[in-house]
Design a protein around this motif. Sequence first.
Motif, short mmCIF file in Angstrom:
data_model
loop_
_atom_site.label_atom_id
_atom_site.label_comp_id
_atom_site.label_asym_id
_atom_site.label_seq_id
_atom_site.Cartn_x
_atom_site.Cartn_y
_atom_site.Cartn_z
N ARG A 1 1.16 -0.85 -0.13
CA ARG A 1 0.13 -0.15 0.68
C ARG A 1 0.63 1.15 0.01
NH1 ARG A 1 -3.85 -3.15 3.52
NH2 ARG A 1 -2.36 -2.35 5.24
N TYR B 1 -3.43 6.63 8.62
CA TYR B 1 -4.36 6.20 8.42
C TYR B 1 -4.77 6.72 7.51
CZ TYR B 1 -5.22 4.48 13.38
OH TYR B 1 -5.10 3.90 14.37
N MET B 2 -5.43 6.42 6.02
CA MET B 2 -5.20 6.56 4.72
C MET B 2 -6.70 7.70 4.93
SD MET B 2 -2.83 4.43 2.82
CE MET B 2 -3.99 4.17 1.23
N THR C 1 -9.91 7.07 3.19
CA THR C 1 -10.21 5.23 4.11
C THR C 1 -10.29 5.67 5.23
OG1 THR C 1 -8.87 3.76 3.42
CG2 THR C 1 -10.07 4.70 1.36
N GLN D 1 -7.92 3.58 6.68
CA GLN D 1 -7.50 2.03 6.63
C GLN D 1 -5.68 2.21 7.17
OE1 GLN D 1 -6.40 0.41 3.36
NE2 GLN D 1 -6.30 -1.14 3.46
N ARG D 2 -5.64 1.18 8.18
CA ARG D 2 -4.77 1.84 8.68
C ARG D 2 -2.84 1.47 7.25
NH1 ARG D 2 -6.91 -0.64 12.89
NH2 ARG D 2 -7.19 -2.53 12.56
N LEU D 3 -2.50 2.10 7.57
CA LEU D 3 -0.94 1.63 7.37
C LEU D 3 0.25 1.51 7.56
CD1 LEU D 3 0.28 3.14 3.27
CD2 LEU D 3 1.91 3.46 5.27
N GLU E 1 4.01 0.66 2.53
CA GLU E 1 3.43 -0.12 3.36
C GLU E 1 4.10 -1.41 2.54
OE1 GLU E 1 0.65 -3.40 5.79
OE2 GLU E 1 -0.05 -1.36 5.83
#
Length: 227
Positions: A78, A104-105, A108, A110-112, A178
């Motif tokens: 990612r 955090y994206m 979204t 979403q965690r990276l 990531e």
Amino acid sequence: MMLHLPNVLTPEEVQQAQTLLASAPWADGRKGAGEQARQVKNNEQLDHDCAQAQTIRGMVLHALERSPLFFSAALPKRVFPPRLNRYGGDSNYYGDHIDGAVRYMPDTGQRLRTDVSCTIFLSEPDSYDGGELCIADTFGEQAVKLSAGHMILYPGTSLHQVAPVTRGYRLACFFWIESMVRSDEQRRLLYELDMNLLALRQQYGETDETTALTGVYHNLLRMWADT
């Protein structure tokens, strides 16, 4: 592993980015930073959603997609959406720090995990004084100041800083990766194997040995990768 990737952006893309940033709505870079970062951070950044940031972000992501060297070195799972920053005037440095382990994206949530840190320089090095990206690694501190369009890639675990800019302005794009392979040592071994396979193919063509070594590469990647 710290790696210099030349000409990630073309001269035309660099010129376009510089033109866009000349009229960009720069804001205090400490906005949204953690308490520790705010104590050593003094730069300017663009908001994620501003028009200039969106255009340059798309340009950078497209450039990464066409770079096999970037893929080999980072093995990206990612990519955090690239951000833009500026150093100069009264906002001219970022002291010693280590990037947060998880981001955090912005779109979204979403965690990276920040396995790999990346900076693409957007100002020519003779247009400003200072502004070196100083990265501490096992071989000591490395001071990096690259031509516009060139990128430095280094482990997210590294202690680093941006030295004060005493003349002009330092423009850059920064982001995190990531990786499919979490370990920096394993990524380095895979990168070295890949680069040597490429050199062997260029010198001797496809041979039984290069085929076998390619199998070793993919079996190691299969063993280590988290997709």
